[in-house]
Design a protein around this motif. Sequence first.
Motif, PDB file in Angstrom:
ATOM      1  N   LEU A 116      48.789  20.235  41.284  1.00  0.00           N
ATOM      2  CA  LEU A 116      47.163  20.351  41.491  1.00  0.00           C
ATOM      3  C   LEU A 116      46.543  19.200  41.065  1.00  0.00           C
ATOM      4  CD1 LEU A 116      45.259  22.602  42.339  1.00  0.00           C
ATOM      5  CD2 LEU A 116      44.582  23.228  39.883  1.00  0.00           C
ATOM      6  N   VAL A 117      45.507  18.530  42.272  1.00  0.00           N
ATOM      7  CA  VAL A 117      44.415  17.677  41.820  1.00  0.00           C
ATOM      8  C   VAL A 117      43.045  17.875  42.270  1.00  0.00           C
ATOM      9  CG1 VAL A 117      44.153  15.294  43.003  1.00  0.00           C
ATOM     10  CG2 VAL A 117      46.349  15.729  42.482  1.00  0.00           C
ATOM     11  N   ALA A 118      42.391  17.722  41.068  1.00  0.00           N
ATOM     12  CA  ALA A 118      41.096  17.240  41.455  1.00  0.00           C
ATOM     13  C   ALA A 118      40.707  16.361  41.123  1.00  0.00           C
ATOM     14  CB  ALA A 118      40.359  17.639  40.113  1.00  0.00           C
ATOM     15  N   ARG A 124      31.523  12.026  34.578  1.00  0.00           N
ATOM     16  CA  ARG A 124      30.967  13.876  33.347  1.00  0.00           C
ATOM     17  C   ARG A 124      30.813  14.910  34.821  1.00  0.00           C
ATOM     18  NH1 ARG A 124      26.528  13.433  28.785  1.00  0.00           N
ATOM     19  NH2 ARG A 124      27.385  11.605  27.635  1.00  0.00           N
ATOM     20  N   ALA A 125      30.302  14.497  35.806  1.00  0.00           N
ATOM     21  CA  ALA A 125      29.491  15.538  37.103  1.00  0.00           C
ATOM     22  C   ALA A 125      31.420  16.115  37.360  1.00  0.00           C
ATOM     23  CB  ALA A 125      29.367  14.884  38.399  1.00  0.00           C
ATOM     24  N   GLY A 126      32.300  15.383  37.699  1.00  0.00           N
ATOM     25  CA  GLY A 126      33.649  16.461  37.680  1.00  0.00           C
ATOM     26  C   GLY A 126      34.484  17.030  36.738  1.00  0.00           C
ATOM     27  N   GLU A 127      33.582  16.522  34.729  1.00  0.00           N
ATOM     28  CA  GLU A 127      34.795  17.349  33.837  1.00  0.00           C
ATOM     29  C   GLU A 127      34.568  19.355  34.991  1.00  0.00           C
ATOM     30  OE1 GLU A 127      33.437  16.296  30.248  1.00  0.00           O
ATOM     31  OE2 GLU A 127      33.667  13.818  31.024  1.00  0.00           O
ATOM     32  N   GLU A 128      33.714  19.386  34.687  1.00  0.00           N
ATOM     33  CA  GLU A 128      33.766  20.515  35.192  1.00  0.00           C
ATOM     34  C   GLU A 128      34.535  21.772  36.170  1.00  0.00           C
ATOM     35  OE1 GLU A 128      29.839  24.925  35.685  1.00  0.00           O
ATOM     36  OE2 GLU A 128      29.321  22.544  34.666  1.00  0.00           O
ATOM     37  N   GLY A 129      34.125  21.040  37.094  1.00  0.00           N
ATOM     38  CA  GLY A 129      35.059  21.140  38.389  1.00  0.00           C
ATOM     39  C   GLY A 129      36.911  21.220  37.850  1.00  0.00           C
ATOM     40  N   ALA A 130      37.103  20.148  37.354  1.00  0.00           N
ATOM     41  CA  ALA A 130      38.280  19.935  37.012  1.00  0.00           C
ATOM     42  C   ALA A 130      38.569  21.098  35.723  1.00  0.00           C
ATOM     43  CB  ALA A 130      38.614  18.410  36.025  1.00  0.00           C
ATOM     44  N   LEU A 131      38.118  21.179  34.921  1.00  0.00           N
ATOM     45  CA  LEU A 131      38.075  22.066  34.376  1.00  0.00           C
ATOM     46  C   LEU A 131      38.357  23.996  34.214  1.00  0.00           C
ATOM     47  CD1 LEU A 131      36.229  21.122  31.320  1.00  0.00           C
ATOM     48  CD2 LEU A 131      38.677  21.419  30.955  1.00  0.00           C
ATOM     49  N   GLU A 132      37.364  24.261  35.879  1.00  0.00           N
ATOM     50  CA  GLU A 132      37.959  25.096  36.477  1.00  0.00           C
ATOM     51  C   GLU A 132      39.244  25.708  37.702  1.00  0.00           C
ATOM     52  OE1 GLU A 132      35.307  26.732  39.305  1.00  0.00           O
ATOM     53  OE2 GLU A 132      33.436  25.092  37.979  1.00  0.00           O
ATOM     54  N   ALA A 133      39.261  24.294  37.860  1.00  0.00           N
ATOM     55  CA  ALA A 133      41.045  24.070  38.209  1.00  0.00           C
ATOM     56  C   ALA A 133      41.643  24.617  37.617  1.00  0.00           C
ATOM     57  CB  ALA A 133      41.436  23.164  38.714  1.00  0.00           C
ATOM     58  N   TYR A 134      42.024  25.320  36.430  1.00  0.00           N
ATOM     59  CA  TYR A 134      43.259  26.176  35.389  1.00  0.00           C
ATOM     60  C   TYR A 134      42.737  27.155  35.894  1.00  0.00           C
ATOM     61  CZ  TYR A 134      43.938  22.481  31.709  1.00  0.00           C
ATOM     62  OH  TYR A 134      44.220  20.724  30.692  1.00  0.00           O
ATOM     63  N   ALA A 135      42.120  27.651  36.113  1.00  0.00           N
ATOM     64  CA  ALA A 135      42.161  29.008  36.948  1.00  0.00           C
ATOM     65  C   ALA A 135      43.042  29.518  37.854  1.00  0.00           C
ATOM     66  CB  ALA A 135      40.646  29.921  37.311  1.00  0.00           C
ATOM     67  N   LEU A 136      43.281  28.115  39.109  1.00  0.00           N
ATOM     68  CA  LEU A 136      44.243  28.468  39.983  1.00  0.00           C
ATOM     69  C   LEU A 136      45.931  28.729  39.922  1.00  0.00           C
ATOM     70  CD1 LEU A 136      42.861  25.492  42.148  1.00  0.00           C
ATOM     71  CD2 LEU A 136      42.289  27.837  42.305  1.00  0.00           C
ATOM     72  N   LEU A 144      41.521  12.821  39.459  1.00  0.00           N
ATOM     73  CA  LEU A 144      41.769  11.371  40.169  1.00  0.00           C
ATOM     74  C   LEU A 144      40.307  11.436  41.382  1.00  0.00           C
ATOM     75  CD1 LEU A 144      42.731  11.455  43.091  1.00  0.00           C
ATOM     76  CD2 LEU A 144      45.019  11.812  42.028  1.00  0.00           C
ATOM     77  N   SER A 145      40.356   9.951  40.653  1.00  0.00           N
ATOM     78  CA  SER A 145      39.233   9.552  42.153  1.00  0.00           C
ATOM     79  C   SER A 145      40.183   9.227  43.334  1.00  0.00           C
ATOM     80  CB  SER A 145      38.343   8.824  41.644  1.00  0.00           C
ATOM     81  OG  SER A 145      37.683   8.080  42.626  1.00  0.00           O
ATOM     82  N   ALA A 146      39.825   9.415  44.702  1.00  0.00           N
ATOM     83  CA  ALA A 146      40.565   8.843  45.975  1.00  0.00           C
ATOM     84  C   ALA A 146      40.269   7.707  46.275  1.00  0.00           C
ATOM     85  CB  ALA A 146      41.572   9.940  47.028  1.00  0.00           C
ATOM     86  N   GLU A 147      38.601   7.867  46.389  1.00  0.00           N
ATOM     87  CA  GLU A 147      38.474   6.927  46.591  1.00  0.00           C
ATOM     88  C   GLU A 147      38.313   5.246  45.762  1.00  0.00           C
ATOM     89  OE1 GLU A 147      33.518   5.879  48.196  1.00  0.00           O
ATOM     90  OE2 GLU A 147      34.009   7.806  47.765  1.00  0.00           O
ATOM     91  N   HIS A 148      38.524   5.469  44.526  1.00  0.00           N
ATOM     92  CA  HIS A 148      38.132   4.161  43.622  1.00  0.00           C
ATOM     93  C   HIS A 148      39.458   4.493  42.851  1.00  0.00           C
ATOM     94  CE1 HIS A 148      33.888   6.075  42.956  1.00  0.00           C
ATOM     95  NE2 HIS A 148      33.126   4.762  43.739  1.00  0.00           N
ATOM     96  N   GLY A 149      40.296   4.576  43.265  1.00  0.00           N
ATOM     97  CA  GLY A 149      42.217   4.689  42.783  1.00  0.00           C
ATOM     98  C   GLY A 149      42.243   5.300  41.166  1.00  0.00           C
ATOM     99  N   GLU A 150      41.163   5.581  40.682  1.00  0.00           N
ATOM    100  CA  GLU A 150      41.167   6.119  39.128  1.00  0.00           C
ATOM    101  C   GLU A 150      42.351   7.495  38.991  1.00  0.00           C
ATOM    102  OE1 GLU A 150      38.074   7.352  37.578  1.00  0.00           O
ATOM    103  OE2 GLU A 150      36.608   5.313  38.214  1.00  0.00           O
ATOM    104  N   GLY A 151      43.338   8.076  38.246  1.00  0.00           N
ATOM    105  CA  GLY A 151      43.971   8.693  38.291  1.00  0.00           C
ATOM    106  C   GLY A 151      45.250   8.280  38.446  1.00  0.00           C
TER     107      GLY A 151
END
Length: 487
Positions: A116-118, A124-136, A144-151
Motif C-alpha cells: 500500500l502506497v500513499a 502536511r497536506a498529505g499526512e492526514e490522507g496517509a494516516l487514513e490509508a490504515y483503514a484499508l 512517497l512522492s512519485a513526482e519528487h522521488g521522496e520515499g
Amino acid sequence: MSFTLAIVGRPNVGKSTLFNRLVGKRLALVDDQPGVTRDLREGAARLGDLRFTVIDTAGLEEVTDDSLQGRMRRLTERAVDMADICLFMVDARTGITPTDQVFAEILRRRAKHVILVANKAEGRAGEEGALEAYALGLGEPLRLSAEHGEGLGDLVQVLMPLADAFEEQSEETTPETDVTLTEEEAEEGATDPRWPTPEKPMQIAVVGRPNAGKSTLINKLLGEDRLLTGPEAGITRDAISLAMDWNGLPVRVWDTAGMRKKARVQEKLEKLSVGDGLRAVKFAEVVVVLLDAAIPFEQQDLRIADLAEREGRAVVVAVNKWDVEDDKQGKLRDLREAFERLLPQLRGAPLVTVSAKTGRGLDRLRDAIERAYTIWNTRVPTAALNRWLAGMIEAHPPPAPQGRRIKLRYMTQAKTRPPGFVVMCSHPDKIPASYTRYLVNGLRESFDMPGTPIRLFMRGQGDRNPYKGRREKNAGALRKHLDKKKG
C-alpha cells in the motif's frame, strides 16, 4: 528480472508518474486529466540494487460492463493476476474514497502480495490522507512522492525481502539452459545428469493457434476436465501450468493462449495473453507446437516454431484432430514434405499425429518429447568432434576468399541445452553462412541430433587453444626420456 510489479489504483493518483521514475524514462503519458492510461505498459525498472519488470495499468473504476472503462478494468485485473507484487496507490491529498475501499477488497482476494502506497504525501497536506490509508486493512502505508522521488528508499526496503524470495523460487523452477561444459565434460562427452525429477519436472509448453486443441490435449493427459474448453477460439487467456506424472515421466505442462497473427490481435487482453504464451516458451525446456490437421503450417504456426528454435528449446510438432482425417497416409506424406520445406532449421524434429479428443497417439507424443529432451542434452566427446571435423573438411574444404584459405583448426563442445559448439579457425568473419549450415547439418546426421537447435560459433586464433603447446610438451618429455636413457 527477478519479479513483476503492477502499479494499480484509481485514475489520476500518480501511477504513470511512478512508472516513469522507476524505468528512468518518460515512457507513459502523464497529465492532470484522469484516465490518460488505457493500455498496460511494461518497462524494465531499476530501484537501488533491484532489477524488475514494472507494469503501468489503467485507473481502476467501478464498472463491470463492456464499455471502454469496463474493458480497461478487466485488463487491470488481468495484470493483478499476472503480477508477483501489486503496488496499490492511493492519493494522500484526496484521502481514502469508497472506490479505494472496493478495490482494496479485490486486491485482498486476488493479489499474491500487496504493498500500500500513499502518493502525494509530501508536506502536511498529505499526512492526514496517509494516516487514513490504515483503514484499508492492507498494512502500514508507505508515504512517497512519485513526482519528487521522496520515499523510494522505504519502497526498496519493503521490496528487498520479497525480491530475495522470488529469486530463490525462480532458481528452483526455472529450467537450466545454455549450460556451460567444463573441459573434462567436453573431453569425455559425459552423460548429462539433469534428468527430470518430481522436485524439478520437465517443463513443457503447449503452443499453437487458437482452437488447435491445446486445453483439450492437456485435459486428456490429466484424465479430467481441469481446463475450460469449447468450440469458441481463444477461451484460454493466460498461461496455466499443471504438474503431473506422465507414465513415469515427471512433467509440468503449460497451457497457453492461442497465438494469432499480430494484425488480428485487436483486444488488449488478448495481446497480454499472447505475451504470456511467449513467456511460457522462454521458461520451457520442450515446446510442443500443436497444429490443426485441417489447416496445418499456416504462417503463425511457422512463427511459433521459429520462436521456439531461436529461444533454443527442444521442439516437437504435434498434428491434432487426426481422428477426423480420411486419407491419413496421403495427409501424413504432405505434412512431412511441408515440414521439411517450411522449417529447415528444425530438420528431423519429431512430427507426431494425435487426437486430443480420443487420446490416440499420446503415447507416441510422450516418447517423442522424451527423445527430444535427451537430444537437447547431448554431449559429444572432443576427440570424436575433431575426427569428424577433419572428415568434413576433406569432403568439402572451406572457401578461400581472395585466395586465402580458411583453416579450421579444432572443435569442441562448449554448452548443452541446446548443444553448442566452438570451432577455432582463421578469419572467422569470412566464413559464409552456407558453410556453417553445412557443418550444422553434418553434426545432426553424424551424431544423431535431429530437430534440436544447434549453436555453432566460429572463433579466431586469438582465443585460447586447449591443444596449444601439447605437441611441444610431448616432444620435450620424449627428449628428456631419451637423454636420461643415454646417460
